[in-house]
Enzyme design. Structure first.
Site, mmCIF file in Angstrom:
data_model
loop_
_atom_site.group_PDB
_atom_site.id
_atom_site.type_symbol
_atom_site.label_atom_id
_atom_site.label_comp_id
_atom_site.label_asym_id
_atom_site.label_seq_id
_atom_site.Cartn_x
_atom_site.Cartn_y
_atom_site.Cartn_z
ATOM 1 N N HIS A 1 -25.098 -2.564 -0.297
ATOM 2 C CA HIS A 1 -26.101 -2.569 -1.361
ATOM 3 C C HIS A 1 -26.666 -3.963 -1.598
ATOM 4 O O HIS A 1 -25.974 -4.959 -1.420
ATOM 5 C CB HIS A 1 -25.479 -2.100 -2.685
ATOM 6 C CG HIS A 1 -25.021 -0.680 -2.682
ATOM 7 N ND1 HIS A 1 -25.877 0.373 -2.797
ATOM 8 C CD2 HIS A 1 -23.769 -0.149 -2.590
ATOM 9 C CE1 HIS A 1 -25.179 1.496 -2.788
ATOM 10 N NE2 HIS A 1 -23.911 1.209 -2.655
ATOM 11 N N THR B 1 -10.370 5.369 -1.934
ATOM 12 C CA THR B 1 -11.815 5.383 -2.122
ATOM 13 C C THR B 1 -12.549 4.688 -0.963
ATOM 14 O O THR B 1 -13.652 5.057 -0.605
ATOM 15 C CB THR B 1 -12.140 4.686 -3.460
ATOM 16 O OG1 THR B 1 -11.446 5.381 -4.496
ATOM 17 C CG2 THR B 1 -13.620 4.709 -3.763
ATOM 18 N N GLU C 1 0.833 -1.191 0.000
ATOM 19 C CA GLU C 1 0.000 0.000 0.000
ATOM 20 C C GLU C 1 0.874 1.251 0.000
ATOM 21 O O GLU C 1 1.814 1.360 0.778
ATOM 22 C CB GLU C 1 -0.915 -0.018 1.242
ATOM 23 C CG GLU C 1 -1.650 1.273 1.538
ATOM 24 C CD GLU C 1 -2.514 1.759 0.376
ATOM 25 O OE1 GLU C 1 -3.246 0.938 -0.204
ATOM 26 O OE2 GLU C 1 -2.425 2.959 0.034
#
Lengths: 478, 464
Positions: free
Chosen positions: A62, A53, A44
């Protein structure tokens, strides 16, 4: 357990290196941690997991009711919704099953609702229901005047995105994954037995490579000779309202998508706040995470219509996230067998929901590409600190405070964070390296005072616990 | 008076009452062992919003004061000295004193005995304890019982429910941070409020940065300048949206000329710049010009709001102007048994004003404990722009306050205050021969009180 953030990288080659420790990269690392014989590196560029994000989204689990039916995204979101729901329950990740309402404010939007219900059906979501204004206002009494009806989607839920990413990474690291933070991948070179990555911390060798670099996935993909997609960052600015606003809204209030584009949503968060946003601005700059006066004004104008009383409450945070838009209606997940390489690109705002399903899919692709996974063994389960407002805080639990009075010693008063919780976070498998990281793990300084009361005391605990300065280095976040 | 005299507690209540001597020790030293003597009820209610904490032990006191700042400590001192029984002050911080704890500058005390903030805080705490009040630090009041002056608390000894005969809310005020002010830009380190800055510098000796922009030009902003300098950093500029500083002319002059700190008037901070660490702020003048000030630190000062979480959780009627509890002349709130004093009523007045109010509320509590009935909801006092708020803000015919305090949003030269009710002009008054400034008190006398109809409509205060 290995987490590094500076110094040279190990010289022995890894079996798999995953570039990008966002929610998707961490989920893939966790999936590979089921195969103890593999030597895996999670690489990373930034100083914490979930710093791109993954940290700045709408925190929604969802159902995939509005995905384009038949796409990979539709399938992975549908599977991911189920997988993450179960994982959250087992790992202490806060989830609230609020359901969503797509609220129609004009005739065009009202007319779109039956089509959305039909599309939901094609995505195996047959439990949606059309509501008239009477039932809509009964469910959401604080909704602004003029709503004509809504589509109710019961399965839509809210979740803590930070705990999710951290839980995956924690589990992976405890099972043997090496997490290398502060490692910016600059060059990739093919070698006879795999890849040589040139990074800001030196060379890293790996047999297989997974590109989960989010906003930068296209750049990495090009380094390996692929011109399949371009990431155009789409900025979403969001306002976070104080917990006093939480009783104003019960469901996720979604806009009805029309030809004129998507509107903004109002959603409760598991931390007890209310989100208003996001804007949608296509930008050339992959680091443009600043908020703008125009963006905030637009959100407030839209919010005033949806939930007028929201505007009377205080804003506790303003942030902007960049979604990895590719101009494509689907994820860009592709295996390149000849290169021992898998691209996981174009993961849009549904990535949090789909993460576990994406990870399973990518594991399958790696195996199909020739990686011998070896024997499988489930990693030890994790129990994360529950940051959800629906549960009592540790300071409110008599048994817990009796066993350890540090849980009764509050430092951050707005969010009721105790010295014990801060101590635990600093001693965790993946400790925070900044005050922001501590905030995402504990909620310390995340409340309405933003540190007026507790900031200096929290910083003192952080600096004493980590030996690091919290002053904030002058560096580029990218 | 002892806690055994407590009225309104059902007889035969199984919940034990801690005997007086357990609480002989003040502050953090209250022993964890005490809870062994107490019947613990572990029937905490879990709710979806988590607002009702688990109930640990239940205890009774006579008067519970929430907040050990100037208002709370002054109230406790008077109550304890007057023999109000067990008077307990809850303070969630580790030391009593409130905001003056970290105001390492003068301006406290009296003309005859000027004090620094920390010294003033210490004297107030000592006075309260000497009078017999118990000050418990590290204890947070989280929420209310179903009705009346009952609070759920927590601390190192665990959750507790405290039943009192009266509660004084003295939770103070805080500055609004950058997010609440909707200042756009990045989210770098190096962004402060004065409160956090003063604590970092004066309580913890932390490094803050090298070049600071201070947003605001009121008294607290100049205190922030002092804290920046005490930390060895330089102040680049003071920035205010107003046409002049809202402090004494001598103080503004001294900072500008002797201190060399420019004051940018009619200017706002339009954007924060820099990633990781602040690199500058973009400022915008009212005429549209913009400039970038290079700095690694920005302090948002003033813009105080009441710390009103407990007031809201308790369903207390709030005043739309102050956003604190609505109170009458003797500081009764809408919730019987609950009074409020200090900067939770008006963000923010000087410490001395808060302390005087604490003593005033204490007097009202003494009368209430002696049997004076709780006053009816009075007629509201409202203000019209450019006035921002008035306090007290309920007309209590039986309790005329010493004066009313108001705030204006814009400077008013030789203002005239008009008091109206139901279309009648009750009173006109020139509160100052000079200019009334934002963030500075503006006072109104009570000479018109007898002309107001206690059963009439709202009393409106206008500037003409």
């Amino acid at each position: 357990m290995t987490v590094t953030a500076d110094g040279p990288l190990p010289s022995t080659p890894y079996d798999v290196a995953i570039v990008g420790a966002g929610v998707v990269g961490c989920a893939i690392a966790r999936a590979l941690a089921h195969h103890p014989r593999l030597r895996v590196a999670l690489v990373e560029a930034q100083d914490d997991v979930g710093q791109g994000t993954s940290k700045a989204n709408t925190a929604i689990l969802h159902t995939g009711f509005d995905a384009a039916p038949g796409t990979l995204e539709a399938r992975l979101v549908r599977e991911g919704h189920r997988l993450l729901g179960a994982y959250a329950a087992e790992s202490g990740i806060p989830v609230e099953r609020t359901g969503a309402l797509l609220v129609a404010w004009d005739e065009e939007q009202l007319a779109a609702l039956p089509r959305l219900a039909e599309k939901a059906g094609r995505n195996s979501r047959t439990d949606t229901r059309l509501l008239g204004p009477g039932e809509l206002y009964a469910r959401e009494p604080h909704l602004g005047p003029g709503a004509l009806g809504a589509l109710h989607v019961p399965g839509e839920s809210i979740i803590c995105p930070w705990t999710t990413t951290l839980a995956y990474a924690t589990q992976a690291v405890r099972a043997g994954t090496d997490l290398h933070l502060g490692t910016d991948v600059r060059e990739v070179e093919r070698t006879p037995d795999g890849h040589r990555l040139t990074t800001s911390r030196g060379t890293l060798r790996t047999r297989y490579l997974v590109n989960a670099a989010g906003l930068h996935a296209d750049t990495l993909d090009r380094r390996l000779g692929h011109e399949d997609f371009t990431v155009t960052p789409r900025r979403g600015q969001l306002l976070v309202y104080d917990t006093f606003a939480r009783p104003l809204v019960r469901h996720i209030l979604l806009p009805v998508p029309t030809a004129l584009g998507k509107g903004v949503l109002v959603a409760p968060t598991v931390h007890g706040n209310v989100l208003l946003g996001p804007t949608a601005e296509d930008l050339p700059d992959k680091g443009a995470t600043e908020s703008t006066a125009d963006g905030l004004a637009l959100l407030r104008e839209k919010g005033r219509r949806i939930l007028p009383a929201l505007l009377d409450e205080e804003v506790t945070a303003v942030y902007a996230g960049l979604r990895a838009a590719t101009g494509d209606e689907d994820y860009r997940i592709a295996a390149h067998p000849g290169q021992a390489y898998v691209t996981v690109g174009g993961i849009r705002s549904t990535g949090l929901t789909a993460s576990l399903a994406i990870a399973a899919h990518v594991t399958g692709l790696l195996a199909a590409t020739g990686l011998d996974l070896g024997p499988a063994r489930a990693p030890e389960p994790v129990t994360m600190p529950d940051l959800g407002r629906a549960s009592p805080r540790p300071c409110q639990e008599p048994e817990r405070v009796a066993a350890d009075p540090e849980y009764g010693t509050l430092v951050c008063h707005c969010e009721r964070v105790s010295r014990g919780e801060i101590r635990d976070a600093l001693a965790a498998t993946i400790p925070p390296r900044t005050l922001e990281g501590l905030r995402r793990r504990t909620r310390a300084r995340a409340g309405r005072c933003q540190g007026f009361y507790c900031g200096a005391a929290v910083r003192e605990l952080f600096e004493r616990g980590t030996g690091r300065s919290a002053a904030g280095a002058r560096h580029d976040e990218r | 008076m002892t806690s055994d005299d407590v009225r309104g507690v059902p007889s035969g209540d199984v919940r034990a009452v801690v005997s007086d001597d357990v609480w002989a020790v003040a502050g953090d030293d209250v022993r964890a062992g005490a809870s062994h003597d107490v019947a613990a009820t572990m029937n905490g209610t879990r709710t979806r919003t988590g607002t009702i904490p688990s109930v640990g032990t239940v205890r009774r006191v006579d008067v519970l004061v929430v907040g050990a700042g100037p208002a709370g400590l002054a109230a406790a001192a008077r109550l304890a000295a007057a023999g109000a029984g067990r008077v307990e002050v809850l303070e969630r911080e580790t030391r009593p004193g409130g905001v003056p704890r970290h105001c390492a500058h003068g301006g406290f005390g009296t003309w005859g005995r000027p004090l620094t903030g920390p010294r003033y805080a210490r004297l107030l705490a000592e006075a309260a304890e000497r009078a017999g009040a118990t000050v418990r630090t590290g204890v947070s009041a989280l929420d209310w019982g179903p009705e009346g002056p009952v609070l759920h608390t927590t601390g190192p000894r665990g959750p507790e429910t405290i039943e009192a005969r009266a509660v004084i809310l003295a939770t103070g005020a805080r500055e609004r941070p950058r997010a609440a002010r909707l200042v756009p830009g990045t989210r770098p380190a190096g962004v402060w409020t004065t409160g956090e800055l003063q604590q970092a510098v004066h309580l913890f000796g932390q490094h803050i940065g090298t070049r600071a922009v201070v947003v605001g030009a009121e008294d607290v902003s100049y205190a922030a300048v002092g804290a920046v300098r005490a930390a060895g950093a330089e102040v680049v500029a003071l920035v205010t949206e107003h046409p002049r500083a809202q402090t004494s002319r001598s103080r503004a002059w001294s900072a500008r000329v002797r201190g060399g700190v420019p004051l940018l008037t009619e200017t706002t901070v339009a954007e924060l710049l820099g990633r990781g660490r602040l690199s500058g702020v973009r400022v915008r003048h009212r005429d549209g010009r913009t400039a970038e000030l290079s700095c690694d630190t920005v302090v948002f000062t003033g813009d105080f709001v009441p710390e009103h979480e407990l007031a809201r959780r308790g369903g207390l009627a709030l005043d739309p102007g102050t956003r604190g509890p609505a109170v009458g002349g003797r500081l009764h709130t809408s919730r019987p048994g609950v009074l409020a004093a200090g900067n939770v009523l008006h963000a923010a007045e000087r410490a001395g004003t808060a302390a005087r109010e604490g003593a005033l509320a204490a007097g009202a509590v003494l009368d209430f404990l002696a049997g004076t009935p709780w006053p009816d909801r009075g007629v509201p006092l409202t203000v019209e722009a450019p006035l921002r708020w008035i306090t007290p803000n309920r007309l209590d015919p039986a309790a005329r306050p010493a004066r009313y305090v108001l705030r204006t949003t814009t400077p008013l030269t030789r203002p005239v205050l008009h008091v109206h009710q139901d279309g009648r002009l009750l009173h006109r008054e020139r509160p100052t021969p000079g200019t009334a400034l934002p963030h500075r008190p503006l006072t109104l006398t009570t000479r018109w009180h007898d002309r107001a109809d206690p059963d009439g409509g709202p009393v409106r205060i206008t500037t003409g």
